[in-house]
Design a protein around this motif. Structure first.
Motif, short mmCIF file in Angstrom:
data_model
loop_
_atom_site.label_atom_id
_atom_site.label_comp_id
_atom_site.label_asym_id
_atom_site.label_seq_id
_atom_site.Cartn_x
_atom_site.Cartn_y
_atom_site.Cartn_z
N CYS A 12 31.18 -0.33 55.39
CA CYS A 12 30.48 -0.93 54.25
C CYS A 12 31.49 -1.78 53.48
CB CYS A 12 29.93 0.17 53.35
SG CYS A 12 31.24 1.23 52.73
N PHE A 13 31.00 -2.46 52.46
CA PHE A 13 31.86 -3.33 51.64
C PHE A 13 33.06 -2.55 51.07
CE2 PHE A 13 32.39 -3.64 47.02
CZ PHE A 13 33.18 -4.78 46.94
N GLY A 14 32.79 -1.37 50.51
CA GLY A 14 33.85 -0.61 49.83
C GLY A 14 34.93 -0.15 50.78
N VAL A 15 34.52 0.29 51.97
CA VAL A 15 35.50 0.77 52.95
C VAL A 15 36.30 -0.41 53.51
CG1 VAL A 15 35.75 1.89 55.20
CG2 VAL A 15 34.24 2.89 53.48
N THR A 74 38.25 5.28 48.28
CA THR A 74 36.97 4.73 47.79
C THR A 74 36.19 5.73 46.93
OG1 THR A 74 35.89 5.42 49.82
CG2 THR A 74 36.60 3.14 49.71
N CYS A 97 35.78 2.45 45.22
CA CYS A 97 34.73 1.44 45.42
C CYS A 97 34.14 1.06 44.06
CB CYS A 97 33.64 2.02 46.32
SG CYS A 97 32.29 0.86 46.51
N PHE A 99 31.28 0.37 43.23
CA PHE A 99 29.99 1.03 42.98
C PHE A 99 30.20 2.47 42.48
CE2 PHE A 99 28.67 -1.95 46.56
CZ PHE A 99 28.25 -2.93 45.68
N VAL A 100 31.26 3.10 42.96
CA VAL A 100 31.57 4.45 42.49
C VAL A 100 32.13 4.38 41.07
CG1 VAL A 100 32.97 6.53 42.91
CG2 VAL A 100 31.97 5.29 44.85
N THR A 163 26.55 8.31 45.82
CA THR A 163 26.12 7.01 46.38
C THR A 163 25.51 7.12 47.77
OG1 THR A 163 28.38 6.66 47.17
CG2 THR A 163 27.78 5.60 45.08
N ALA A 193 24.26 -0.34 50.42
CA ALA A 193 24.74 -0.31 51.81
C ALA A 193 24.22 0.95 52.50
CB ALA A 193 26.27 -0.32 51.84
N THR A 194 24.17 2.04 51.74
CA THR A 194 23.68 3.30 52.30
C THR A 194 22.20 3.18 52.62
OG1 THR A 194 25.24 4.43 50.87
CG2 THR A 194 23.53 5.79 51.84
#
Ligand code: F3S
Length: 283
Positions: A12-15, A74, A97, A99-100, A163, A193-194
Motif C-alpha cells: 500500500c502507499f504507507g508501506v 508505519t 503512515c 493515515f495512522v 486502519t 487501501a484496505t
C-alpha cells in the motif's frame, strides 16, 4: 490454467513510502547506526534484507546506542515512546503512515477534550497499541460484539477504527456502540487501501477455484484477506513466498486467484505467478 491477480494486491502507499525511506537510510552513506523499532513491515524477506544491509530490529529502546538513528514503522508508536526517544537524543526517522498519524491526532484531540476513546481493532496489534498511547492508554479496545456488551455506559465518546479492520466489523460494532453512549463521535478510519484490497479480493475469490493469499503469517491485513476469500472459495491458502506452494494442490484447478497483503512486495507476487506457470509447463 487461468491466473487472476486482484487489483490493489500488495504494497500500500504507507508501506511503499516506509520501505523507500528505510532503503534511503541504507544508501545515504553516513556512519550512524540505524535501528528499526520493531519489525518494519510484516514481511520477513524485506526485514531480513534490511538487516543484512545494517538495519537492526530492536524491541526496546534501551537497546539504542548514542548517536544512532531509529526508524519508526508505519504502525506508529505511543506518545510516551516519542518523548523517551527525544530524551535519548537519537535521530528519529518517522515512517508512521500518515493515515495512522491522523488516527493518533483524532484520539489525542478528543482525549484532551474529555471524551472517552473507543478503538475498534486488535488490542495487541502495534498500531492499536500506538494509537492507545495517544490517550494515555485509556481507550476501550473493542475486538468483538461481546466486548461492546461489557462496556460501561459512556457519557461522551469518540470511536475510531484500526486502519485494517473490515467495513462489516466497523458497521456491526458501531451500531451497538450507539446504544452505549450518550454522545458518540465516530471516525471511520479504515484505510481506503484496505477497503480496496479487500473488495478486489472478495470479487475475484468468487470467480476462481482456488485462492492464494500472499503475506506474512503475522500480518493482520493478510489474515483478514484470507478470511474474506475463504467465505467464497473453500480452497484458499495463505503463503509467505513461492517456496511454500506445493504444485500438487493446483491439480484440477482451472482458475487460480492471487491477492497479497499490504506488506508484500511485487516481486514476491511475481515469483508465485512464475512458479505456477512454470510448474504447469512441466506437466
Ligand atoms: Fe497506511 Fe493504509 Fe497502508 S494505513 S500503512 S496506507 S494499509
Amino acid at each position: 490454467m487461468k491466473i487472476l491477480i486482484a487489483d490493489n494486491a500488495g504494497f500500500c502507499f504507507g508501506v511503499k513510502r516506509a520501505v523507500k525511506m528505510a532503503y534511503d537510510q541504507v544508501n545515504n552513506g553516513d556512519d550512524f547506526k540505524t535501528y528499526a523499532y520493531g519489525e518494519l513491515i510484516h514481511n520477513p524477506q524485506v526485514v531480513k534484507d534490511l538487516e543484512n544491509k545494517g538495519i537492526k530490529t530492536i524491541e526496546h529502546i534501551d537497546e539504542l546506542d548514542e548517536n544512532s538513528k531509529i526508524l519508526i514503522r508505519t504502525h506508529g508508536i505511543p506518545e510516551k515512546i516519542y518523548e523517551e526517544l527525544k530524551k535519548k537524543k537519537v535521530e528519529i526517522i518517522d515512517m508512521t503512515c500518515p493515515f495512522v498519524k491522523r488516527v493518533q491526532k483524532i484520539v489525542n484531540g478528543y482525549y484532551k477534550k474529555g471524551y472517552s476513546i473507543v478503538i475498534i481493532g486488535d488490542r495487541n496489534h502495534p498500531e492499536v497499541v500506538g494509537v492507545n498511547g495517544w490517550c494515555n492508554n485509556s481507550a476501550y479496545v473493542i475486538q468483538s460484539i461481546d466486548d461492546v456488551n461489557s462496556l460501561p455506559f459512556l457519557d461522551k465518546a469518540c470511536v475510531v477504527a484500526q486502519t485494517t479492520i473490515t467495513q462489516k466489523m466497523w458497521e456491526d460494532i458501531l451500531a451497538l456502540l450507539r446504544l452505549k453512549a450518550k454522545e458518540l463521535i465516530s471516525y471511520n478510519t479504515i484505510c481506503d487501501a484496505t477497503n480496496k484490497r479487500q473488495s478486489s479480493a472478495e470479487k475475484i475469490s468468487k470467480e476462481v477455484d482456488m485462492m492464494i493469499v500472499i503475506g506474512g503469517k503475522n500480518s493482520s491485513n493478510t489474515q483478514k484477506l484470507k478470511k474474506i476469500c475463504e467465505k467464497n472459495c473453500d480452497k484458499t491458502i495463505q503463503i509467505e513466498n513461492a517456496d511454500e506452494i506445493d504444485l500438487i494442490i493446483l491439480k484440477d484447478v482451472e482458475t487460480v486467484g492471487i491477492t497479497a497483503g499490504a506488506s508484500t512486495p511485487d516481486y514476491l507476487i511475481q515469483e508465485v505467478v512464475d512458479k505456477i506457470t512454470s510448474g504447469r509447463k512441466g506437466e
